[in-house]
Design an enzyme around this catalytic site. Structure first.
Site, short mmCIF file in Angstrom:
data_model
loop_
_atom_site.label_atom_id
_atom_site.label_comp_id
_atom_site.label_asym_id
_atom_site.label_seq_id
_atom_site.Cartn_x
_atom_site.Cartn_y
_atom_site.Cartn_z
N TYR A 70 -14.28 -9.17 -6.14
CA TYR A 70 -14.16 -8.98 -7.57
C TYR A 70 -13.09 -9.96 -8.06
CZ TYR A 70 -16.67 -4.44 -7.49
OH TYR A 70 -17.59 -3.44 -7.35
N PHE A 221 -23.14 0.74 -12.25
CA PHE A 221 -23.90 0.53 -13.48
C PHE A 221 -24.41 1.85 -14.07
CE2 PHE A 221 -25.15 -4.08 -12.24
CZ PHE A 221 -23.89 -4.51 -12.58
N LEU A 223 -23.24 3.15 -16.56
CA LEU A 223 -23.16 2.96 -18.01
C LEU A 223 -23.95 1.74 -18.45
CD1 LEU A 223 -19.40 3.81 -18.69
CD2 LEU A 223 -21.36 5.33 -18.43
N GLY A 224 -24.89 1.30 -17.62
CA GLY A 224 -25.71 0.16 -17.98
C GLY A 224 -25.19 -1.13 -17.40
N GLY A 225 -23.88 -1.39 -17.52
CA GLY A 225 -23.30 -2.60 -16.97
C GLY A 225 -23.83 -3.84 -17.67
N LEU A 230 -27.48 1.23 -22.91
CA LEU A 230 -27.65 2.67 -23.08
C LEU A 230 -28.37 2.96 -24.40
CD1 LEU A 230 -24.25 4.10 -21.79
CD2 LEU A 230 -26.45 4.03 -20.62
#
Length: 305
Positions: A70, A221, A223-225, A230
């Site tokens: 990351y 994901f 929350l969708g990412g 969403l």
């Protein structure tokens, strides 16, 4: 967020914690660090990233999810967590993932071989400034769909490092049911991290498998990412009913969906962080859950995270 009001009898509040590996108690709402190093509008706001990490812990996140891969440019999530939080507070667990290999430009060009896993574990130890990693996932498949070739040889390397005392708990990420079974034949699996959310419920059977086995399921994901959204009429209706945001409903839905789910939403915004952490107090009723179950029939497309 306003006080949740449901037209139906409320469902029981979700369990507030999970026994990771049967030995380490963690709250079921943690924090994902993937977005902390990301530059926005051409620059990286280090002060805000550090403030978000500190505030997440202040708000009750005691499980943080990160990885050495990351990073954005020369800014790394592990370095930010160490700078923000070291010496780490008692009761904090930090999970990391190894497997994907990224070049300095950020491109994922391969997966670590069995021989490369020890150096990757040691890299995370150095970057986080610890002597032992609380939870290490073997992430497979890079950005492809879950599943793929056998993982037993590589997972056995991590099991050996656990036996040496460098790792407390082992996990697998982006795996199929068969790969999870293969890993469990090598060593106990404490957690699975796959793609799953209210609008992307394809992994439902594996979520239930984890619950039955006492394995934490930590969706990415949720929350969708960056590979979904969403935007859904059912989700919007539930959010409006509770005076909540769609993100808060997505988090609360996961907590209600299975006692094994530990949500790890990530953000680099203090305001968004406050909203996410407040979702632990949102209780969805049976009518909400039934409506959101319908929403899950429409899978969000896109690569794995």
């Amino acid at each position: 967020m306003t006080s949740p009001m449901s037209p139906s009898s409320p469902a029981p509040a979700p369990r507030p914690d999970f026994p990771l590996g049967g030995t380490t108690t963690i709250p079921r709402l943690g924090f994902g660090a993937m977005q902390l190093p990301v530059a926005r509008n051409g620059s990286h706001d280090r002060d805000t990233a550090l403030a978000v990490a500190r505030r997440a812990v202040e708000l009750g996140a005691r499980h943080l999810d990160t990885a050495s891969f990351y990073f954005s440019g020369d800014v790394r999530a592990n370095d930010l967590l160490r700078e923000a939080l070291y010496p780490y507070p008692a009761g904090l667990t930090i999970a990391t993932k190894i497997g994907p290999l990224r070049n300095p430009a950020g491109e994922m060009y391969g997966e670590a071989t069995a021989e490369q896993l020890r150096p990757e574990v040691e890299r995370n130890l150095r970057e986080l400034g610890v002597n032992v990693l609380d939870l290490v996932y073997l992430r497979v498949g890079r950005l492809s769909a879950k599943g793929g070739p056998p993982l037993g040889e590589r997972f056995a390397v991590l099991a050996a490092l656990r036996d040496e005392g460098l790792i407390r708990h082992l996990g697998v990420s982006n795996v199929s049911t068969g790969q999870l079974a293969e890993a469990r034949a090598v060593a106990p699996v404490a957690a699975v991290q796959n793609r799953f959310g209210v609008l992307d419920q394809e992994d439902a059977a594996l979520v239930d498998t984890c619950a039955a086995a006492g394995i934490a399921y930590m969706p990415f994901f949720a929350l969708g990412g960056s590979h979904g959204s969403l935007a859904d009429d059912h989700l919007r209706a539930v959010a409006e009913r509770h005076g909540a945001t769609a993100h808060q409903v997505a988090i609360a839905w996961g907590l209600a969906r299975s006692p094994s789910i530990v949500q790890i939403p990530g953000t680099a915004s203090l305001a968004h962080l406050e909203q996410n952490m407040a979702a632990s107090g949102l209780v969805l009723g049976p009518a909400d859950l039934e409506l959101l179950g319908r929403a899950g029939g429409r899978r969000v497309s896109g690569p794995a995270g």
